[in-house]
Write a protein that holds these residues in place. Structure first.
Motif, PDB file in Angstrom:
ATOM      1  N   GLN A  28      10.312 -80.568 -98.065  1.00 45.07           N
ATOM      2  CA  GLN A  28       9.799 -81.921 -97.781  1.00 45.07           C
ATOM      3  C   GLN A  28      10.937 -82.895 -97.474  1.00 45.07           C
ATOM      4  OE1 GLN A  28       7.067 -83.245-100.846  1.00 45.07           O
ATOM      5  NE2 GLN A  28       6.103 -81.238-100.982  1.00 45.07           N
ATOM      6  N   ARG A  29      12.054 -82.388 -97.059  1.00 44.30           N
ATOM      7  CA  ARG A  29      13.212 -83.195 -96.691  1.00 44.30           C
ATOM      8  C   ARG A  29      13.928 -82.493 -95.539  1.00 44.30           C
ATOM      9  NH1 ARG A  29      10.798 -85.630-100.113  1.00 44.30           N
ATOM     10  NH2 ARG A  29      11.619 -86.802-101.906  1.00 44.30           N
ATOM     11  N   GLN A  30      14.525 -83.260 -94.649  1.00 48.45           N
ATOM     12  CA  GLN A  30      15.369 -82.691 -93.608  1.00 48.45           C
ATOM     13  C   GLN A  30      16.748 -82.393 -94.208  1.00 48.45           C
ATOM     14  OE1 GLN A  30      14.608 -81.828 -90.445  1.00 48.45           O
ATOM     15  NE2 GLN A  30      12.478 -82.384 -90.868  1.00 48.45           N
ATOM     16  N   ILE A  31      17.201 -81.162 -94.097  1.00 51.58           N
ATOM     17  CA  ILE A  31      18.473 -80.753 -94.699  1.00 51.58           C
ATOM     18  C   ILE A  31      19.443 -80.370 -93.583  1.00 51.58           C
ATOM     19  CG2 ILE A  31      19.612 -79.143 -96.256  1.00 51.58           C
ATOM     20  CD1 ILE A  31      16.879 -78.843 -97.670  1.00 51.58           C
ATOM     21  N   LYS A  32      20.611 -81.012 -93.585  1.00 49.89           N
ATOM     22  CA  LYS A  32      21.628 -80.735 -92.576  1.00 49.89           C
ATOM     23  C   LYS A  32      22.951 -80.389 -93.248  1.00 49.89           C
ATOM     24  CE  LYS A  32      19.929 -83.356 -88.612  1.00 49.89           C
ATOM     25  NZ  LYS A  32      20.310 -84.319 -87.537  1.00 49.89           N
ATOM     26  N   THR A  33      23.785 -79.667 -92.529  1.00 48.98           N
ATOM     27  CA  THR A  33      25.121 -79.332 -93.034  1.00 48.98           C
ATOM     28  C   THR A  33      26.187 -80.056 -92.219  1.00 48.98           C
ATOM     29  OG1 THR A  33      25.272 -77.371 -91.628  1.00 48.98           O
ATOM     30  CG2 THR A  33      24.416 -77.072 -93.866  1.00 48.98           C
ATOM     31  N   ARG A  34      27.264 -80.397 -92.906  1.00 51.83           N
ATOM     32  CA  ARG A  34      28.441 -80.971 -92.260  1.00 51.83           C
ATOM     33  C   ARG A  34      29.677 -80.262 -92.809  1.00 51.83           C
ATOM     34  NH1 ARG A  34      27.498 -86.005 -89.559  1.00 51.83           N
ATOM     35  NH2 ARG A  34      29.696 -86.540 -89.829  1.00 51.83           N
ATOM     36  N   MET A  35      30.837 -80.512 -92.164  1.00 54.36           N
ATOM     37  CA  MET A  35      32.007 -79.693 -92.452  1.00 54.36           C
ATOM     38  C   MET A  35      33.002 -80.315 -93.428  1.00 54.36           C
ATOM     39  SD  MET A  35      31.140 -77.036 -90.990  1.00 54.36           S
ATOM     40  CE  MET A  35      32.558 -76.116 -91.556  1.00 54.36           C
ATOM     41  N   PHE A  36      32.817 -81.572 -93.817  1.00 55.25           N
ATOM     42  CA  PHE A  36      33.710 -82.186 -94.795  1.00 55.25           C
ATOM     43  C   PHE A  36      32.905 -83.073 -95.732  1.00 55.25           C
ATOM     44  CE2 PHE A  36      36.513 -81.363 -91.197  1.00 55.25           C
ATOM     45  CZ  PHE A  36      37.617 -80.795 -91.811  1.00 55.25           C
ATOM     46  N   GLY A  59      35.808 -70.512 -91.316  1.00 53.32           N
ATOM     47  CA  GLY A  59      35.187 -69.203 -91.170  1.00 53.32           C
ATOM     48  C   GLY A  59      36.171 -68.104 -90.839  1.00 53.32           C
ATOM     49  N   ARG A  60      37.472 -68.402 -90.975  1.00 53.40           N
ATOM     50  CA  ARG A  60      38.475 -67.393 -90.617  1.00 53.40           C
ATOM     51  C   ARG A  60      38.607 -66.295 -91.665  1.00 53.40           C
ATOM     52  NH1 ARG A  60      41.756 -71.895 -88.244  1.00 53.40           N
ATOM     53  NH2 ARG A  60      42.559 -72.268 -90.335  1.00 53.40           N
ATOM     54  N   THR A  61      38.347 -66.613 -92.928  1.00 48.13           N
ATOM     55  CA  THR A  61      38.528 -65.610 -93.983  1.00 48.13           C
ATOM     56  C   THR A  61      37.188 -65.004 -94.378  1.00 48.13           C
ATOM     57  OG1 THR A  61      38.231 -67.131 -95.849  1.00 48.13           O
ATOM     58  CG2 THR A  61      40.437 -67.019 -94.859  1.00 48.13           C
ATOM     59  N   ALA A  62      37.243 -63.854 -95.023  1.00 44.42           N
ATOM     60  CA  ALA A  62      36.023 -63.188 -95.466  1.00 44.42           C
ATOM     61  C   ALA A  62      35.258 -64.045 -96.478  1.00 44.42           C
ATOM     62  CB  ALA A  62      36.368 -61.821 -96.062  1.00 44.42           C
ATOM     63  N   LYS A  63      35.993 -64.694 -97.378  1.00 43.60           N
ATOM     64  CA  LYS A  63      35.337 -65.548 -98.377  1.00 43.60           C
ATOM     65  C   LYS A  63      34.617 -66.717 -97.713  1.00 43.60           C
ATOM     66  CE  LYS A  63      38.365 -64.623-102.355  1.00 43.60           C
ATOM     67  NZ  LYS A  63      39.340 -65.235-103.311  1.00 43.60           N
ATOM     68  N   GLU A  64      35.262 -67.333 -96.724  1.00 44.88           N
ATOM     69  CA  GLU A  64      34.627 -68.449 -96.033  1.00 44.88           C
ATOM     70  C   GLU A  64      33.376 -67.987 -95.285  1.00 44.88           C
ATOM     71  OE1 GLU A  64      37.361 -70.514 -93.541  1.00 44.88           O
ATOM     72  OE2 GLU A  64      38.626 -71.192 -95.206  1.00 44.88           O
ATOM     73  N   LYS A  65      33.475 -66.862 -94.600  1.00 50.61           N
ATOM     74  CA  LYS A  65      32.315 -66.334 -93.876  1.00 50.61           C
ATOM     75  C   LYS A  65      31.160 -66.050 -94.829  1.00 50.61           C
ATOM     76  CE  LYS A  65      34.897 -64.152 -90.109  1.00 50.61           C
ATOM     77  NZ  LYS A  65      35.357 -62.871 -89.524  1.00 50.61           N
ATOM     78  N   ALA A  66      31.477 -65.475 -95.989  1.00 45.76           N
ATOM     79  CA  ALA A  66      30.436 -65.153 -96.959  1.00 45.76           C
ATOM     80  C   ALA A  66      29.749 -66.408 -97.468  1.00 45.76           C
ATOM     81  CB  ALA A  66      31.029 -64.359 -98.121  1.00 45.76           C
ATOM     82  N   LEU A  67      30.538 -67.444 -97.775  1.00 50.75           N
ATOM     83  CA  LEU A  67      29.940 -68.679 -98.289  1.00 50.75           C
ATOM     84  C   LEU A  67      29.124 -69.382 -97.217  1.00 50.75           C
ATOM     85  CD1 LEU A  67      29.558 -70.701-100.552  1.00 50.75           C
ATOM     86  CD2 LEU A  67      31.739 -71.761 -99.917  1.00 50.75           C
ATOM     87  N   LEU A  68      29.646 -69.483 -96.016  1.00 43.64           N
ATOM     88  CA  LEU A  68      28.896 -70.108 -94.931  1.00 43.64           C
ATOM     89  C   LEU A  68      27.569 -69.389 -94.706  1.00 43.64           C
ATOM     90  CD1 LEU A  68      31.879 -70.633 -92.458  1.00 43.64           C
ATOM     91  CD2 LEU A  68      30.497 -72.472 -93.419  1.00 43.64           C
TER      92      LEU A  68
END
Length: 553
Positions: free
Chosen positions: A459-467, A435-444
């Motif tokens: 109808q599904r549990q959706i989670k995010t992970r970092m890799f 999240g350090r760059t503007a592009k990363e912040k925008a995508l996140l």
């Protein structure tokens, strides 16, 4: 949800699964690429803009195969921002299907044939009976993901007014081996950057994901990507007749200790952002001996999958070399202990064995020989590598590296046992999003908002992970390591510059953050491979749609 994508994505998936595209088998990967090209060219938008579809052949490849690229230019504004969608069209083989090999590509018929032919786990039977899963080789990994991207390209070709920017999709071949599809595509992306003035802002992959453990019902979206390196160990021993076994240093014994030190060693888990990479595991262990003799082996060879989250190639090389040093030390200690006991049993005097730990990286070994022999050595090794590649272009990349190291060993005046550590496979770069760059912040931000839009109806549990935890072509969209770290790869890869070159400069021209909004199912690369249709045909295209809209609003 805005998009009713289920039926179309299902149809496209079944159509592409029905086209066998096993990696390196003649014609298959090209056939899927041409199916994609035909699909795009059937759409009115691309009939009016045929130059925006391209079916292209891989470069520097001993197999004739193709990938397909298409892009839609938005009309909402004048932005050149461009989102890249990627997904691979090749699959692994189908030998695991045995006598029902041909059914691997028949999605509707396969479940019944599996039940008729094999004793299946209850989980598989339950998934068949639920009617919620589509079976077939490549259904999960990952033609359904490519199908979702094709659907989105069709949708935005009909609604370009929704985009202030451009959407580009690539269906690439050869992801399962040497990534020649995406590497070739880098040239096209660079050309479009110049021709269309595209400003690449993000990459969305649709590669497969699955449960982390039994009972885990979450569906995952992954930022960034795991990295993968392949440290290889060439072990040169000292030969002897088996009747003089203690006069030998068996390279298989040294390599066995390296395997013990490397395999599933949690001290080699790379931890970043609270997520832990799987530790290394052996992918090959062998000696190079030919027909049977009673002479001990001269050389042994092994290599190990090594995942990374934050470690550079230089760090992985250092840790791998240390494992070899410890393994060599322990081998010498063990041999002396066993020889001492043998001498006691035989009632003869014990004398310490002559073995000393001797471990090099390829760069260290090469430089030592170059210092001793000068330009003659450098020229001979380069010419050997070039001729080897010309004479046997299909030679496995890892074995190619071993052959070069063995050729260099011939120049060594010191033939005492040694280990040479080198990198043997293509470099799958780690991509860490902080999240350090503007592009990363925008995508996140775009992805998190997209999930919240879709979540109420998912109808599904959706989670995010970092890799993203598997090797993928996402690794060719950015380079997180600095120049010095990449040099550790280049100078410790005997194949480098002849059989393989990592396209660092081209990747830096793209340099976008990545997210995997991908297919979900179970048993990737297995005969019971199957895809969760609700998640993959409906939820995933909608999450991707919402993310693209936010990135290009």
């Amino acid at each position: 949800m805005k998009l009713h994508s289920f039926d179309k994505v299902k149809q496209l998936t079944e159509d592409m699964v029905a086209i066998p595209s096993i990696n390196k088998e003649p014609g298959g990967e090209s056939a899927v690429a041409r199916y994609m090209q035909d699909f795009y060219m059937s759409l009115p938008y691309f009939q009016a803009h045929p130059e925006q579809v391209k079916c292209f052949q891989t470069k520097n490849d001993f197999v004739v195969r193709h990938s397909t690229l298409a892009y839609v230019k938005g009309t909402k504004g004048n932005s050149n921002r461009t989102v890249i969608l990627i997904g691979h069209i090749d699959t692994v083989g189908v030998d695991d299907f045995g006598t029902i090999r041909e059914y691997a590509f028949r999605c509707e018929e396969l479940p019944a044939k599996l039940r008729e032919t094999f004793v299946l786990p209850q989980e598989v039977i339950d998934d068949i009976e639920s009617g919620e899963y589509l079976f077939g080789r490549g259904a999960l990994d990952m033609k359904s993901g490519v199908a979702g991207h094709m659907y989105l390209i069709q949708y935005f070709s009909e609604h370009p007014e929704e985009l202030d920017g451009n959407l580009l999709a690539i269906g690439e071949c050869d992801e399962e081996d040497n990534s020649k599809g995406i590497i070739t595509a880098l040239d096209l992306l660079e050309e479009l950057k110049e021709k269309e003035h595209f400003e690449y802002v993000a990459c969305i992959n649709a590669d497969y994901s699955t449960n982390y453990a039994p009972g885990d019902e979450n569906r995952y979206i992954y930022y960034g990507s795991i990295g993968k390196l392949l440290p290889c160990f060439a072990v040169f021993g000292k030969e002897a007749h088996v009747g003089q076994a203690f006069s030998a240093l068996d390279p298989n014994l040294v390599l066995a200790n390296i395997t013990r030190k490397m395999c599933l060693n949690t001290g080699l888990c790379d931890i970043a952002q609270g997520e832990v990479a799987i530790p290394p595991i052996s992918l090959k262990q062998m000696d190079t001996k030919g027909p049977y003799t009673v002479q001990t082996a001269l050389t042994a060879f092994g290599y190990y999958n090594f995942f990374t989250h934050g470690w550079s190639p230089a760090v992985v090389l250092e840790k791998s070399k240390q494992m070899a040093v410890e393994a060599f030390d322990e081998t010498v200690e063990y041999l002396n202990a066993q020889y001492k006991r043998f001498c006691e049993l035989s009632k003869v005097d014990f004398h310490q064995l002559p073995w000393k730990t001797r471990v090099y990286t390829w760069n260290e070994f090469y430089n030592e020989l170059a210092a001793a022999h000068g330009e003659a050595f450098k020229k001979a090794i380069h010419e050997f590598a070039v001729k080897l590649h010309k004479d046997d272009p299909e030679l496995d990349l890892r074995l190619f590296g071993l052959r070069v190291v063995q050729e260099a060993w011939k120049w060594s005046e010191d033939k005492s046992p040694a280990v040479v550590v080198f990198f043997g496979s293509i470099f799958s770069a780690r991509i860490e999003m902080t999240g350090r760059t503007a592009k990363e912040k925008a995508l996140l931000g775009a992805v998190e908002s997209a999930i919240e839009v879709v979540r109420p109806e998912a109808q599904r549990q959706i989670k995010t992970r970092m890799f993203y935890p598997y090797i993928s072509d996402s690794s060719f969209m950015a380079v997180c390591d600095d120049t010095l770290a990449i040099q550790a790869l280049e100078t410790n890869m005997p194949q480098y510059g002849v059989k393989y070159t990592h396209p660092v400069d081209k990747i830096r021209q793209i340099d976008v953050p990545v997210v995997n909004i991908g297919t979900f199912g179970r048993d990737g690369h297995m005969l019971t491979e199957r895809v969760d249709m609700r998640q993959t045909f409906q939820n995933v295209p909608n999450i991707t749609y919402e993310a693209v809209k936010r990135l290009l609003s």
